[in-house]
Design an enzyme around this catalytic site. Structure first.
Site, short mmCIF file in Angstrom:
data_model
loop_
_atom_site.label_atom_id
_atom_site.label_comp_id
_atom_site.label_asym_id
_atom_site.label_seq_id
_atom_site.Cartn_x
_atom_site.Cartn_y
_atom_site.Cartn_z
N GLU A 106 -91.13 5.49 -26.56
CA GLU A 106 -90.22 6.41 -25.85
C GLU A 106 -88.88 5.79 -25.49
O GLU A 106 -87.87 6.48 -25.38
CB GLU A 106 -90.90 6.93 -24.58
CG GLU A 106 -90.44 8.32 -24.16
CD GLU A 106 -90.88 9.36 -25.16
OE1 GLU A 106 -89.99 9.99 -25.76
OE2 GLU A 106 -92.09 9.53 -25.38
N SER A 151 -84.51 12.76 -22.34
CA SER A 151 -85.35 13.54 -23.24
C SER A 151 -84.61 14.80 -23.69
O SER A 151 -83.57 15.16 -23.13
CB SER A 151 -86.63 13.94 -22.50
OG SER A 151 -87.38 14.86 -23.26
N SER A 152 -85.16 15.46 -24.69
CA SER A 152 -84.64 16.77 -25.10
C SER A 152 -85.67 17.87 -24.83
O SER A 152 -85.45 19.02 -25.22
CB SER A 152 -84.31 16.77 -26.59
OG SER A 152 -83.25 15.89 -26.85
N THR A 166 -95.11 13.92 -25.33
CA THR A 166 -94.76 13.19 -26.56
C THR A 166 -95.08 11.70 -26.43
O THR A 166 -95.23 11.19 -25.32
CB THR A 166 -93.24 13.36 -26.85
OG1 THR A 166 -92.94 12.81 -28.12
CG2 THR A 166 -92.38 12.69 -25.80
N GLY A 183 -87.70 16.55 -30.77
CA GLY A 183 -86.57 15.71 -30.35
C GLY A 183 -85.37 16.57 -30.01
O GLY A 183 -85.51 17.65 -29.44
N ASP A 240 -85.47 6.47 -26.92
CA ASP A 240 -84.65 7.62 -26.50
C ASP A 240 -83.48 7.16 -25.62
O ASP A 240 -82.59 7.95 -25.31
CB ASP A 240 -85.49 8.65 -25.73
CG ASP A 240 -86.13 9.67 -26.66
OD1 ASP A 240 -85.81 9.66 -27.87
OD2 ASP A 240 -86.95 10.47 -26.19
N THR A 287 -94.57 15.30 -31.20
CA THR A 287 -94.66 15.92 -29.87
C THR A 287 -95.56 17.15 -29.92
O THR A 287 -95.79 17.73 -30.97
CB THR A 287 -93.25 16.29 -29.36
OG1 THR A 287 -92.43 15.15 -29.40
CG2 THR A 287 -93.24 16.85 -27.97
N ARG A 341 -92.33 11.61 -17.37
CA ARG A 341 -91.58 10.85 -18.37
C ARG A 341 -91.87 9.34 -18.22
O ARG A 341 -91.93 8.82 -17.10
CB ARG A 341 -90.09 11.12 -18.16
CG ARG A 341 -89.16 10.50 -19.16
CD ARG A 341 -89.26 11.16 -20.50
NE ARG A 341 -88.16 10.82 -21.39
CZ ARG A 341 -88.18 11.06 -22.70
NH1 ARG A 341 -89.25 11.61 -23.26
NH2 ARG A 341 -87.16 10.77 -23.45
#
Ligand code: GLU
Length: 566
Positions: free
Chosen positions: A421, A443-444, A400, A465, A424, A382, A96
């Site tokens: 990013e 994140s999801s 993503t 998302g 988010d 993504t 991430r």
């Protein structure tokens, strides 16, 4: 099952492997499901040549950065779930993006202290996170793979040099984002030649991206984190008003995490850990529905959808109140799925009404934040990839750059997009997911593995998302509770309803009568249908794999079976 049979002829070893390619295929010696035909073939070739699932997943992800450059790429980050069959262990490689040292809690607020509108926020230099994609790929390759970085980059260099065919999805997205891309000269030159978006079937040739990948192949990922690519990246971030420096790139660190785990019936679900909210939210959703004995309602009934929506409201309320980067926030892991807590939450569901509001619960040992957060509602961007190899190793990998084309800034001279990013993060300060230096935004993403009796049975994931959570959870429900086969489970119309007072997203196949009945219970729907995620699945049945790509995108599955005389 319809599948064309093709043979890779380019390579002697590969020619011994019969390969089925299509939206739904079987295979005994390997399986790849990816949203792009070219990228899936890259992975299948690596498997055919004896590479393992991690080799293939890394190579596919590089190829997706070429074939779908607006959706993911080396300028982004993601979550990779690896099942090592020999050791029977699942590992999460978390790449991430992180906020730079200059990040501030109020960086997404305007002078009046209000959140800057999302459309503007996503283009800001401060929205760009330090990419983790290369660091994560390189760690996974070195730790679990068998091929050199240069070997895994080679097919993508060729794709970038020779061109990829513009897909239906890319063509549609270029039309939709034409004004956005037109604002960036480098992106415009590549994707809007002569001012017009590339059309389906045209060739997208990316010489700058090819050179970038060649440099990484020659010099390793330091060409980015400590070298010329990173210097250009940082300069572009600063030119856009961000404060990222080479020191941020130098300090970037992936984490290698244990997955989060839950159960549904006799299935064990193993999924991505925070800073993704995906896994924990999916698990809580499923626990609430199991507690409500959802299986008593037919799988296409309005009551079944009502319970799905209510469980989603409950799970999202906790997600939004409690979850953030675990390096900064105490996640109430122990209480999250505690049976008594789930029982209490499930008891809040009224079968006759969409009760609203749905507050977060009181989870033992944690204090929820108070204000509501916004949830982004862009369309599926993504990329998600599933891979299985002949040794039983499995990979689910989601990457993503956040929104379509990230910030819309293509790095001049290097040909990849700068992510957005950090949008988010919650734009409001003082919350679990507020911005801070070195912090990872929530994140999801939910790359997921399912086991039964200790044996793997499904590998899945989705882009989209927060809709990732809804899509993956509904497919799991249909597989594990209703016993649908994977093709049916993927095809079934899905709903996305994270907040009880928002208009829900619905898919076009959802019967009008079901919507009417849900409206009678107090749910509201958007005027037009919109897709919810793009879930690809591999089913593992002993020695056989079945791969299914979601028809909502252009994905394909490629199954490998060794020729009989092999
Ligand atoms: N940035 C999103 C996340 O990490 C993914 C973007 C998308 O899939 O739409 O959850």
């Amino acid at each position: 099952m319809t599948a064309a049979l093709v043979l890779f002829a380019a390579d002697a070893a590969a020619a011994e492997v019969a390969t089925a390619i299509g939206p739904i295929v079987g295979g005994e010696d390997g399986m790849v499901v990816a949203s792009s035909n070219e990228a899936a073939r890259v992975g299948a070739q690596i498997l055919a040549e004896g590479g393992n699932a991690v080799d293939a997943a890394v190579a596919i992800q590089f190829a997706l950065g070429v074939a779908e450059p607006g959706f993911s790429g080396i300028g982004g980050g993601g979550f990779m779930m690896i099942y090592d069959a020999e050791d029977d262990v699942v590992t999460v490689v978390d790449s991430r993006e992180r906020a730079p040292a200059s990040a501030e809690p109020k960086m997404f607020l305007n002078e009046n202290g209000e959140p800057i509108p999302f459309a503007e926020r996503r283009t800001l230099g401060v929205a760009i996170g330090v990419p983790g994609a290369l660091a994560g790929a390189e760690y996974a390759r070195a730790e679990f793979g068998t091929r050199s970085l240069a070997d895994l980059l080679a097919p993508s260099i060729a794709l970038a040099d020779h061109g990829v065919i513009v897909s239906r999805l890319m063509a549609a997205s270029l039309v939709e984002h034409q004004p956005f891309l037109a604002a960036n000269p480098a992106a415009s030159a590549l994707f809007l030649p002569g001012g017009k978006p590339l059309k389906i079937g045209q060739l997208l040739v990316q010489p700058e991206l090819a050179d970038t990948l060649r440099l990484i192949a020659a010099e390793g990922i330091d060409a980015f984190y400590r070298g010329p690519i990173g210097e250009a990246f940082v300069a572009a971030v600063q030119a856009a008003g961000g404060g990222m420096t080479m020191s941020d790139l130098d300090h970037y660190q992936i984490t290698v995490d244990d997955p989060v785990q839950g159960r549904y019936g006799d299935y064990e679900i193993v999924t991505a850990a925070p800073p993704s909210s995906g896994g924990l939210t999916v698990l809580q959703f499923l626990d609430i529905l199991e507690r409500l004995d959802i299986g008593q309602y037919p799988f296409d009934s309005s009551l079944r959808y009502h319970l799905v929506m209510k469980a989603m409201h409950l799970a999202f309320a906790d997600r939004n109140a409690y979850l953030g980067d675990p390096e900064f926030v105490d996640i109430p892991l122990t209480g999250w799925l505690a049976p008594k807590y789930i029982q209490k939450r499930a008891a809040m569901v009224d079968l006759t009404e969409n009760t609203c509001p749905v507050p977060p619960g009181a989870i033992a040992g944690a204090a929820p934040a108070l204000a509501p957060v916004e949830l982004m509602n862009g369309d599926p961007q993504t990329t998600h990839v599933n891979v299985a190899d002949r040794w039983g190793n499995l990979v689910a990998f989601t990457v993503t750059i956040e929104q379509h084309y990230g910030t819309g800034r293509l790095l001049p001279g290097y040909g990849f997009f700068l992510n957005n990013e950090l949008t988010d993060f919650d734009p409001l300060p003082g919350r679990p997911n507020s911005p801070a230096p070195d912090k990872r935004p929530l994140s999801s993403m939910a790359p997921t593995l399912v086991f039964q009796g200790g044996e793997p049975v499904y590998v899945l994931g989705s882009p989209g998302g927060p809709r990732i959570i809804s899509a993956v959870a509904q497919v799991l429900l249909d597989l594990l509770e209703y016993g649908l086969d994977i093709e049916q489970a993927i095809a079934k119309p899905r709903i996305y309803s994270a907040l009880c007072n928002e208009k829900a997203r619905w898919e076009s196949d959802l019967p009008r009568t079901v919507r009417d009945e849900l409206e009678a219970l107090g749910h509201r729907f958007r005027d037009k249908p919109l897709e919810v995620g793009d879930v690809s699945v591999i089913a593992v049945d002993g020695g056989t794999y079945v791969g299914v790509a979601d028809p909502r995108r252009d994905g394909v599955a490629v199954g490998l079976t060794r020729a009989e005389d092999d």
